[in-house]
Structure formats: C-alpha cells, structure tokens
Design an enzyme around this catalytic site. Structure first.
Site, mmCIF file in Angstrom:
data_model
loop_
_atom_site.group_PDB
_atom_site.id
_atom_site.type_symbol
_atom_site.label_atom_id
_atom_site.label_comp_id
_atom_site.label_asym_id
_atom_site.label_seq_id
_atom_site.Cartn_x
_atom_site.Cartn_y
_atom_site.Cartn_z
ATOM 1 N N HIS A 1 0.826 -1.230 0.000
ATOM 2 C CA HIS A 1 0.000 0.000 0.000
ATOM 3 C C HIS A 1 0.852 1.268 0.000
ATOM 4 O O HIS A 1 0.327 2.366 -0.204
ATOM 5 C CB HIS A 1 -0.921 0.031 1.215
ATOM 6 C CG HIS A 1 -1.979 -1.030 1.209
ATOM 7 N ND1 HIS A 1 -2.836 -1.204 0.147
ATOM 8 C CD2 HIS A 1 -2.310 -1.985 2.124
ATOM 9 C CE1 HIS A 1 -3.654 -2.221 0.403
ATOM 10 N NE2 HIS A 1 -3.345 -2.713 1.590
ATOM 11 N N ASP B 1 -2.411 -10.448 -2.644
ATOM 12 C CA ASP B 1 -3.032 -10.040 -1.386
ATOM 13 C C ASP B 1 -4.520 -9.740 -1.646
ATOM 14 O O ASP B 1 -4.906 -9.432 -2.773
ATOM 15 C CB ASP B 1 -2.317 -8.786 -0.874
ATOM 16 C CG ASP B 1 -2.755 -8.370 0.512
ATOM 17 O OD1 ASP B 1 -2.063 -8.733 1.480
ATOM 18 O OD2 ASP B 1 -3.794 -7.687 0.631
ATOM 19 N N HIS C 1 -6.168 -7.240 -0.809
ATOM 20 C CA HIS C 1 -6.436 -5.820 -1.047
ATOM 21 C C HIS C 1 -5.639 -5.326 -2.257
ATOM 22 O O HIS C 1 -4.520 -5.789 -2.509
ATOM 23 C CB HIS C 1 -6.051 -5.002 0.192
ATOM 24 C CG HIS C 1 -6.799 -5.437 1.419
ATOM 25 N ND1 HIS C 1 -6.272 -6.337 2.327
ATOM 26 C CD2 HIS C 1 -8.038 -5.124 1.853
ATOM 27 C CE1 HIS C 1 -7.156 -6.551 3.291
ATOM 28 N NE2 HIS C 1 -8.238 -5.828 3.024
ATOM 29 N N ASP D 1 -4.462 -12.951 3.249
ATOM 30 C CA ASP D 1 -5.775 -12.496 3.725
ATOM 31 C C ASP D 1 -6.887 -12.853 2.743
ATOM 32 O O ASP D 1 -8.037 -12.448 2.914
ATOM 33 C CB ASP D 1 -5.776 -10.991 4.055
ATOM 34 C CG ASP D 1 -5.027 -10.148 3.044
ATOM 35 O OD1 ASP D 1 -4.585 -10.698 2.016
ATOM 36 O OD2 ASP D 1 -4.881 -8.933 3.287
HETATM 37 ZN ZN LIG Z 1 -4.321 -7.192 2.458
#
Ligand SMILES: [Zn+2]
Length: 309
Positions: A127, A162, A164, A251
């Site tokens: 991120h 991931d 996200h 995740d």
């Molecule tokens: Zn994540």
C-alpha cells in the site's frame, strides 16, 4: 515455521545499520527523498513535543480542495500518512528498514541464479506509495524488489495476490512499461482501499497497458480465484517477463478477519503450482494475512505447490 516445514533454508538479512547506504540507495529508487527523510526522523521529532501521542496518526490529510504543503508536524503527518492504519511509532523506521534488508538479500539470491526465494517482510509494503504511507505499509518492499531485479532482467512482472488492491505498487509503476503490475483483489467498490483497484486503471504514458487490475466479488472461491490467476499468468507470458515478484498476502483465506474471499489452505498449493508453471525466477514478498492460526499451513502449501509441479 510453515516455510521451514516446506523445506526452505532460512537466511537472516543483515541488520539495517550494517548496510544502510545500500538500503537507502534501493529505497530512493522507488520512494521520494523528502518522504524518506520524514519517515526517518518523524517519531523522534514528534516525541519531543509536550503531550505528544505515543504514535503519529494523521489528524487531517490534504484532500481535493486543500493541497498546500505545510511543515507543521500535524500537517506533515497528514501529508505523508494517508490513513489511520499506518501510525508511525518509535520503531517504525527501523522495522521498515529490516523488511527492505530482507528484500535486498532475497533479490541478490535471485540475481545469483536461485529459482525461488521468499522474503519474510514485516511490515508489509504494497500500500505504500512513492511518497505516502498507508494500510500498515511504509516502504514498498515488492516495488523495491522489482527495481532491484530490473537491474538484471529486462522485464519484471509483479502479481499481487493479497486480498487488497496493491495501490502503492500500482502508483509507483503506473507510467512504466518495463515493470508489469497485476493485482487480484476484493472489489474496491466494497473494500479497502476504495479509491483505486478498478479495471479502468491501465497505466499511463509509457505504462499504458502495463497495469492490470482484477477485482473479484465478496465470497470468491478457489475456482473463481484460480481463473483470475490464470488470466494474470497469461498476461505475464505475453509481457515476456524475465523475472517475477509475487506480493504474497494470505488475507484471501476464508477465515481472515480483514478478507472477503473463500480460499482453503489447499488453494495456496494450487496457486503455488500455477505460479511455478510460468517457469520464471520468482521472489515471494510477504504482504498481509491476519488469520494467524492458518498462516503457517498456508505458507507451507504455497511453497510446496511451487516446488512440486
Ligand atoms: Zn491485504
């Protein structure tokens, strides 16, 4: 532990203070100098203020109506930290450097001819943008790895698995055509980071066509997920990548408290196998994963899948 059980040999990266000039060089190939200077001293400056909180959280951030830079400590926090999920504490800088140190050692092994290396990074990085921390990420380990590999390989691909969207990685390479970025993630209409990760983000300038987002709906299962990975794999092949970075989040597991997919432990075996079928030097870089009880088994499955093609 899962990596040991999968037969990995463990190598510890050197403490950052022993290789700080090498790390700094690699970090600045990806991140903005002023941002790095801020991260380095932010907490020591902040903690000198009377009544300073133990961690730096942004109180206000620039937005589409307010964009003037300001060196006030509260303004700096909002400028360089995009959300409340990336507080800067006493050891944030040192720990982030530790992650980069792991990535630098890992890339050197790939450059020396290893087929696969796993960089066990904490904190994670995908991120983190060129000049902004967010989502528990401060330095973008996967991006730093890709640029390091690019010194030896003409075309490097990143697949972010991931749950996200890898918004930081996308932002860093958005205008580059020599590093392909792909992210498979929960649809940003419903999930963090909300403002990016959509299919219409293709890249721009030299990077046009070199960013691929594959958002998947809540509840996506293994069959659905593997289809998205297959699409990613075929894009990596058409790009003619010479090396691969896998931004590796767990995740996507069915029980993950921050996730929305329905992958089983055995799904990671199949993911590992599909990645191996690309037949590329591959660097796994640890990203998220919050159902701690299953991390060991899921990491083991991923590596076993890669090795047992
Ligand atoms: Zn994540």
């Amino acid at each position: 532990m899962g990596l040991l059980e999968a037969g990995c040999e463990i190598e510890f990266a050197p403490p950052p203070e022993l290789c700080i000039s090498i790390l700094r060089q690699s970090i600045l190939a990806v991140h903005d100098t002023k941002y790095i200077d801020y991260l380095r001293v932010a907490w020591s400056h902040w903690s000198q203020n009377q009544n300073a909180s133990t961690e730096i959280f942004p109180n206000i951030s620039p937005n589409r109506h307010m964009v003037n830079f300001n060196e006030n400590p509260v303004a700096l926090a909002g400028w360089y930290i995009a959300d409340c999920a990336a507080p800067i504490g006493q050891f944030t800088w040192e720990n982030s450097l530790g992650s980069v140190s792991a990535v630098i050692v890992a890339t050197s092994r790939i450059k020396a001819g290893e087929l696969v290396v796993y960089a066990l990074c904490r904190p994670s990085g995908h991120h983190a943008c060129r000049d902004m921390a967010m989502g528990m990420c401060f330095l973008n380990n996967s991006a730093i790895a890709a640029v390091e590999l690019r010194k030896q390989f003409d075309r490097v691909a990143i697949i972010d698995i991931d749950m996200h969207h890898g918004n930081g990685t996308q932002q860093i390479f958005y205008q580059r055509g020599d590093i392909l970025t792909i992210s498979i993630h929960g649809d940003s209409r419903d999930f963090y980071p909300f403002y990016s990760g959509f299919e219409n983000e293709y890249g721009s300038g030299d990077g046009e066509g070199y960013n691929l987002n594959i958002p998947l709906p809540k509840g996506s299962n293994e069959a659905f997920y593997l289809k998205a990975l297959e699409k990613s794999a075929s894009r990596v092949l058409s790009f003619k990548a010479e090396a691969l970075v896998v931004a590796t989040g767990f995740d996507t597991f069915k029980s993950d408290p921050l996730g929305c997919f329905a992958l089983e432990s055995n799904s990671y075996y199949k993911i590992g196998r599909m990645i191996r079928s690309l037949n590329l030097p591959t660097l796994f870089v640890q990203e998220g994963g919050y159902f701690v009880e299953a991390l060991r088994e899921n990491a083991r499955q991923l590596v076993k899948g890669f090795e047992n093609v």
